[in-house]
Each structure stands twice: as C-alpha cells, then as structure tokens.
Enzyme design. Structure first.
Site, PDB file in Angstrom:
ATOM      1  N   SER A   1       0.836  -1.204   0.000  1.00  0.00           N
ATOM      2  CA  SER A   1       0.000   0.000   0.000  1.00  0.00           C
ATOM      3  C   SER A   1       0.865   1.246   0.000  1.00  0.00           C
ATOM      4  CB  SER A   1      -0.866  -0.027   1.267  1.00  0.00           C
ATOM      5  OG  SER A   1      -1.464   1.219   1.489  1.00  0.00           O
TER       6      SER A   1
ATOM      7  N   TYR B   1      -2.114  -1.181  11.127  1.00  0.00           N
ATOM      8  CA  TYR B   1      -2.364  -1.699   9.776  1.00  0.00           C
ATOM      9  C   TYR B   1      -1.227  -1.308   8.836  1.00  0.00           C
ATOM     10  CZ  TYR B   1      -3.865  -1.867   4.959  1.00  0.00           C
ATOM     11  OH  TYR B   1      -3.884  -2.092   3.620  1.00  0.00           O
TER      12      TYR B   1
ATOM     13  N   LYS C   1       1.951  -3.586   6.631  1.00  0.00           N
ATOM     14  CA  LYS C   1       2.365  -3.561   5.216  1.00  0.00           C
ATOM     15  C   LYS C   1       3.877  -3.387   5.109  1.00  0.00           C
ATOM     16  CE  LYS C   1      -1.533  -4.344   3.470  1.00  0.00           C
ATOM     17  NZ  LYS C   1      -1.770  -5.678   2.951  1.00  0.00           N
TER      18      LYS C   1
HETATM   19  P1  NAD Z   1     -11.060  -7.028   1.433  1.00  0.00           P
HETATM   20  O1  NAD Z   1     -11.259  -7.011   2.907  1.00  0.00           O
HETATM   21  O2  NAD Z   1     -12.218  -6.748   0.560  1.00  0.00           O
HETATM   22  O3  NAD Z   1     -10.406  -8.417   0.984  1.00  0.00           O
HETATM   23  C1  NAD Z   1      -9.553  -9.164   1.815  1.00  0.00           C
HETATM   24  C2  NAD Z   1     -10.107 -10.580   1.908  1.00  0.00           C
HETATM   25  O4  NAD Z   1      -9.235 -11.358   2.725  1.00  0.00           O
HETATM   26  C3  NAD Z   1     -11.489 -10.642   2.550  1.00  0.00           C
HETATM   27  O5  NAD Z   1     -12.354 -11.363   1.691  1.00  0.00           O
HETATM   28  C4  NAD Z   1     -11.270 -11.367   3.874  1.00  0.00           C
HETATM   29  O6  NAD Z   1     -12.385 -12.192   4.212  1.00  0.00           O
HETATM   30  C5  NAD Z   1     -10.026 -12.180   3.585  1.00  0.00           C
HETATM   31  N1  NAD Z   1      -9.172 -12.473   4.750  1.00  0.00           N
HETATM   32  C6  NAD Z   1      -8.722 -11.621   5.704  1.00  0.00           C
HETATM   33  N2  NAD Z   1      -7.937 -12.282   6.573  1.00  0.00           N
HETATM   34  C7  NAD Z   1      -7.875 -13.569   6.156  1.00  0.00           C
HETATM   35  C8  NAD Z   1      -7.209 -14.723   6.642  1.00  0.00           C
HETATM   36  N3  NAD Z   1      -6.450 -14.709   7.735  1.00  0.00           N
HETATM   37  N4  NAD Z   1      -7.371 -15.893   5.973  1.00  0.00           N
HETATM   38  C9  NAD Z   1      -8.148 -15.950   4.854  1.00  0.00           C
HETATM   39  N5  NAD Z   1      -8.803 -14.890   4.361  1.00  0.00           N
HETATM   40  C10 NAD Z   1      -8.662 -13.712   4.998  1.00  0.00           C
HETATM   41  O7  NAD Z   1      -9.859  -6.010   1.130  1.00  0.00           O
HETATM   42  P2  NAD Z   1      -9.363  -5.416  -0.260  1.00  0.00           P
HETATM   43  O8  NAD Z   1      -9.706  -3.987  -0.295  1.00  0.00           O
HETATM   44  O9  NAD Z   1      -9.737  -6.289  -1.377  1.00  0.00           O
HETATM   45  O10 NAD Z   1      -7.792  -5.493  -0.016  1.00  0.00           O
HETATM   46  C11 NAD Z   1      -7.005  -6.567  -0.499  1.00  0.00           C
HETATM   47  C12 NAD Z   1      -5.562  -6.345  -0.091  1.00  0.00           C
HETATM   48  O11 NAD Z   1      -5.100  -5.104  -0.613  1.00  0.00           O
HETATM   49  C13 NAD Z   1      -5.328  -6.266   1.412  1.00  0.00           C
HETATM   50  O12 NAD Z   1      -4.093  -6.875   1.694  1.00  0.00           O
HETATM   51  C14 NAD Z   1      -5.266  -4.788   1.675  1.00  0.00           C
HETATM   52  O13 NAD Z   1      -4.517  -4.493   2.827  1.00  0.00           O
HETATM   53  C15 NAD Z   1      -4.568  -4.309   0.419  1.00  0.00           C
HETATM   54  N6  NAD Z   1      -4.828  -2.898   0.109  1.00  0.00           N
HETATM   55  C16 NAD Z   1      -6.106  -2.448   0.020  1.00  0.00           C
HETATM   56  C17 NAD Z   1      -6.340  -1.107  -0.244  1.00  0.00           C
HETATM   57  C18 NAD Z   1      -7.745  -0.573  -0.297  1.00  0.00           C
HETATM   58  O14 NAD Z   1      -7.916   0.641  -0.138  1.00  0.00           O
HETATM   59  N7  NAD Z   1      -8.774  -1.377  -0.514  1.00  0.00           N
HETATM   60  C19 NAD Z   1      -5.260  -0.239  -0.463  1.00  0.00           C
HETATM   61  C20 NAD Z   1      -3.971  -0.746  -0.395  1.00  0.00           C
HETATM   62  C21 NAD Z   1      -3.752  -2.081  -0.108  1.00  0.00           C
HETATM   63  C1  WQD Z   2      -9.491   9.587   1.070  1.00  0.00           C
HETATM   64  C2  WQD Z   2      -9.662  11.074   1.321  1.00  0.00           C
HETATM   65  C3  WQD Z   2     -10.079  11.630   3.615  1.00  0.00           C
HETATM   66  C4  WQD Z   2     -13.976   9.752   4.011  1.00  0.00           C
HETATM   67  C5  WQD Z   2      -6.951   4.719   3.512  1.00  0.00           C
HETATM   68  C6  WQD Z   2      -5.887   3.994   4.308  1.00  0.00           C
HETATM   69  C7  WQD Z   2      -4.767   3.575   3.440  1.00  0.00           C
HETATM   70  C8  WQD Z   2      -5.261   2.822   2.196  1.00  0.00           C
HETATM   71  C9  WQD Z   2      -6.457   3.430   1.561  1.00  0.00           C
HETATM   72  C10 WQD Z   2      -4.924   0.464   2.470  1.00  0.00           C
HETATM   73  C11 WQD Z   2      -8.960  11.543   2.587  1.00  0.00           C
HETATM   74  C12 WQD Z   2     -11.262  11.992   2.756  1.00  0.00           C
HETATM   75  C13 WQD Z   2     -12.769  10.203   3.505  1.00  0.00           C
HETATM   76  C14 WQD Z   2     -14.992  10.689   4.318  1.00  0.00           C
HETATM   77  C15 WQD Z   2     -13.524  12.455   3.566  1.00  0.00           C
HETATM   78  N1  WQD Z   2      -5.640   1.493   2.479  1.00  0.00           N
HETATM   79  N2  WQD Z   2     -12.558  11.524   3.296  1.00  0.00           N
HETATM   80  N3  WQD Z   2     -14.733  12.014   4.066  1.00  0.00           N
HETATM   81  O1  WQD Z   2      -7.177   7.993   3.854  1.00  0.00           O
HETATM   82  O2  WQD Z   2      -6.171   7.809   1.558  1.00  0.00           O
HETATM   83  O3  WQD Z   2      -6.348   5.820   2.906  1.00  0.00           O
HETATM   84  O4  WQD Z   2      -7.424   3.805   2.525  1.00  0.00           O
HETATM   85  O5  WQD Z   2      -3.780   0.261   2.440  1.00  0.00           O
HETATM   86  O6  WQD Z   2      -3.920   2.798   4.214  1.00  0.00           O
HETATM   87  O7  WQD Z   2      -5.397   4.888   5.320  1.00  0.00           O
HETATM   88  O8  WQD Z   2      -8.415   6.834   1.968  1.00  0.00           O
HETATM   89  O9  WQD Z   2     -10.774   6.764   1.256  1.00  0.00           O
HETATM   90  O10 WQD Z   2     -10.238   6.926   3.730  1.00  0.00           O
HETATM   91  O11 WQD Z   2      -9.817   8.887   2.259  1.00  0.00           O
HETATM   92  O12 WQD Z   2     -13.353  13.665   3.387  1.00  0.00           O
HETATM   93  O13 WQD Z   2     -16.068  10.355   4.799  1.00  0.00           O
HETATM   94  O14 WQD Z   2     -11.064  11.324   1.529  1.00  0.00           O
HETATM   95  O15 WQD Z   2      -9.873  12.590   4.612  1.00  0.00           O
HETATM   96  O16 WQD Z   2      -8.456  12.828   2.338  1.00  0.00           O
HETATM   97  P1  WQD Z   2      -7.000   7.215   2.628  1.00  0.00           P
HETATM   98  P2  WQD Z   2      -9.890   7.276   2.326  1.00  0.00           P
END
Ligand code: NAD
Ligand code: WQD
Length: 341
Positions: free
Chosen positions: A127, A152, A156
C-alpha cells in the site's frame, strides 16, 4: 494445462476483480478466504462474469496447520497472489494484536509453505500507506518509507521486509510487492464491487452510500490543507485497472521477466485528485447531487500523495486506462445494484 494461481482473499474487493481478470487471461484460479470480510455469493457473481466458478476453500491463513494441509492437497499451484489481510486502519489501532497476527502470520505461513512445497512465485498487496506523508511528490518506489501511522500500515511495511528478507535468504523464491494507491470503483457489469461492513471509512463508498440515501451527508475532512482547493489529495485507481496489473505481475514472474528476485511497483494513475474534485466528479458522472459538509481534518490523515508510475508503465508495461468519471459511475452502478435502487 493452464497455470494454476492461488488467490488469497479472492472473494474480497480487489481479489474478486483480479480473479476475473486472471480467468479471462486463461489462468485457473483457486481462492482461499475465511470470509471474515466478504461473502460466498461473490463466487457466483464471478462465474456470471467469466463463465467459470473458481475453486474455493474457506479457512484462516494464519492457521499454519490448515495452510499446510491445503498445499499438501494442491500440489500444482504455480504462483500466489496474497490479498488476504485485515485492512481497516481505525480498527487496527483498537486491535493491534489481531492485525499483526492476521497480516504477518498469514504471510509467514504462506512463505513457509512456498519453501516446503516448492512454489516459487508470490505477488503481495502492499500500500502507498508505507510512504506516509512524503517530502517530495510524486512518490517513486525509491521514496523512503516512513514510520506507519497505524498498526495496519505497519503490517504492510513489515510484510514487505519479511518478503524481501525471505527472498534474499532463499533465492529460489521470486516476489513482487505492489503498492496500491487508492483503489475505487467496481466491475462494469456491477456484479462485483466493494462491500464495506458498517459505516464506510473510505471516501468513495461513503459518497455512494450518501447518494443512495443510506448516509445523511458526506463529511469532507478538512479544507485548510496546502492544496489548490484546500481539501486533501489522493491518487484514485480503478479496481479493474488494478486487477489487470496483477495479471501482468504474474506473467512477469512465470515468464522470468523479473530483473530482481524481489521487486516493488507503485500502482496508481499518477494524478492527484482532491476530495472536492471527487465530489464534483461524482455529481458530474452520475447527475446525482451529493449532500456534503466541510468539517475538520480527520486525525492521522495525510495532506497529499500521488504516484510516479513510470516504473510500472515502463517495466511492467502496465498503465491505468479508465478515467475518473467512468470509475465513479461504476461505483454508483454497483451501489445501486446492491441497494436495489
Ligand atoms: P477485502 O477485505 O475486501 O479483501 C480481503 C479478503 O481477505 C477478505 O475477503 C477477507 O475475508 C479475507 N481475509 C482476511 N484475513 C484472512 C485470513 N487470515 N485468511 C483468509 N482470508 C482472509 O480487502 P481489499 O480492499 O480487497 O484489499 C485486499 C488487499 O489489498 C489487502 O491486503 C489490503 O490491505 C490491500 N490494500 C487495500 C487497499 C484498499 O484501499 N482497498 C489499499 C492498499 C492495499
Ligand atoms: C481519502 C480522502 C479523507 C472519508 C486509507 C488507508 C490507506 C489505504 C487506503 C490500504 C482523505 C477523505 C474520507 C470521508 C472524507 N488502504 N474523506 N470524508 O485515507 O487515503 O487511505 O485507505 O492500504 O492505508 O489509510 O483513503 O478513502 O479513507 O480517504 O473527506 O467520509 O477522503 O480525509 O483525504 P486514505 P480514504
């Protein structure tokens, strides 16, 4: 026979879109998910899109015995894409041990099993959170990582190190860490998308739920940042574009196109977009007026970040293609489908 890929977290948001792209590229997919943050019906919806239901096993990857048992029975897996993790930033502050255990132990179990069962390749979901608030924008893969704002975020950073150190010690392993910026939107079929449990913490699900009348108003967190309109800036990447990057990463590993055993890529659009631009973009794309109010900054938020995507563009040959309006419209179509609007 087709190459078989294990997708952990494959019923989740990004995982489900990646399963579809892998299947459409001809891969056979097996999904492992404990369904802690997703539902089993996602498999049927994947099948409606691709025509193929992926094999599925439900178990917790932090359970070492279950993981080993799975690999004992699935000896033909060639690569792993590891999405499974707990991902709620706020919850991780309240339950740090759960986050460290789930996210770190799951990856360590997978790496142990890779060594034991001779599975060479892994793609890991990292991330942009590892950069914190960078001193210089846009961020390249060489931008120094910062101390994480949350447990969290720390998982990562530590998982990247676990992967890198393990690959250094065992050069038969090859891995790619993909640093996602902010994934948004849904599949154009509106059959799969993001389904947050409870009140959404992320911007786009909050926008679509507000538009759907589930939330009364969107709170825009801060308009006094050092940005052109005062609201915070992020790099929002379409989830289908993001999913496609995983197929490219898998091909890079399977066809030995990687230049190093451990590689890192930023996945974003390269464009910074403010919260207020997101609100306006949503209204323009959908024709729906959003009820919103500007409030104070959210604790722990960074001011601005966006990706330098040169390395992914040139080295992976991947580029984000979908524009913001199309992406916001897809998020809205998905919300309407879920809410039967
Ligand atoms: P999500 O929660 O929709 O998907 C993750 C899945 O993993 C879920 O279906 C959950 O049930 C499963 N899971 C969690 N722990 C588990 C375990 N111990 N064993 C088996 N299954 C398990 O999340 P997502 O948004 O699809 O994110 C996927 C990956 O990408 C994650 O590693 C997340 O940290 C990373 N990521 C997400 C974002 C984002 O904003 N969505 C941003 C950057 C990185
Ligand atoms: C985006 C922008 C908020 C909600 C988070 C995690 C990061 C990554 C992605 C996984 C920000 C603003 C939000 C609301 C708002 N995940 N906002 N009103 O903060 O970039 O990142 O998700 O790795 O680790 O920290 O994403 O979608 O929460 O926010 O104004 O109700 O929207 O302040 O500027 P963010 P976000």
């Amino acid at each position: 026979m087709n190459n078989k890929i294990l997708v952990t977290g494959g019923t989740g948001y990004i995982g489900s879109h990646t399963v579809v792209e892998l299947q459409e590229a001809g891969y056979e997919v097996v999904v492992v998910d404990d369904l802690s943050n997703s539902g089993i019906e996602v498999l049927d919806n994947i099948q409606k899109i691709s025509g193929k239901k992926p094999a599925f096993e439900k178990f917790d990857l932090s359970d070492r015995e279950k993981a080993e048992d799975f690999f004992k029975r699935n000896t033909d897996i060639e690569a792993i894409i590891h999405f499974a993790a707990s991902k709620a930033v706020g919850e991780s502050v309240e339950k740090p041990l759960h986050y460290y255990r789930n996210n770190l132990v799951s990856l360590m179990n997978l790496l142990d099993c890779q060594l034991k069962f001779n599975i060479q390749h892994i793609v890991f979901s990292s991330s942009c959170t590892v950069y914190g608030q960078p001193d210089k924008l846009p961020v390249t893969e060489d931008t120094p990582r910062k101390d994480a704002e949350s447990p969290y975020g720390n998982t990562k950073r530590v998982n990247e190190d676990i992967l890198n150190d393990t690959i250094k010690a065992h050069p038969q392993l090859k891995g790619i860490a993909l640093r996602y910026f902010n994934p948004i939107g849904a599949h154009p079929s509106a059959l799969i998308g993001e389904l947050p449990l409870g009140v959404p913490q992320n911007l786009v699900p909050f926008i679509t739920q507000t538009a759907a009348g589930i939330r009364e108003e969107l709170k825009v967190f801060g308009d006094d940042y050092d940005t052109p309109d005062g609201s915070a800036i992020r790099d929002y990447i379409n989830v289908v574009d993001l999913a496609k990057a995983h197929v490219v990463a898998i091909e890079r590993l399977l066809h030995e196109k990687n230049k190093q055993n451990y590689e890192v890529f930023n996945l974003g659009t390269g464009q910074g977009v403010s919260v207020l631009e997101m609100v306006n973009g949503f209204e323009k794309a959908t024709g729906v007026k959003l009820n919103y109010k500007i409030v104070g900054r959210r604790a722990g938020d960074i001011e601005k970040i966006w990706a330098d995507t040169t390395f992914a563009n040139e080295e992976l040959g991947w580029k984000a293609e979908k524009d913001l309006e199309e992406t916001l419209l897809s998020a809205w179509e998905w919300e309407k489908k879920v809410r039967k609007i």
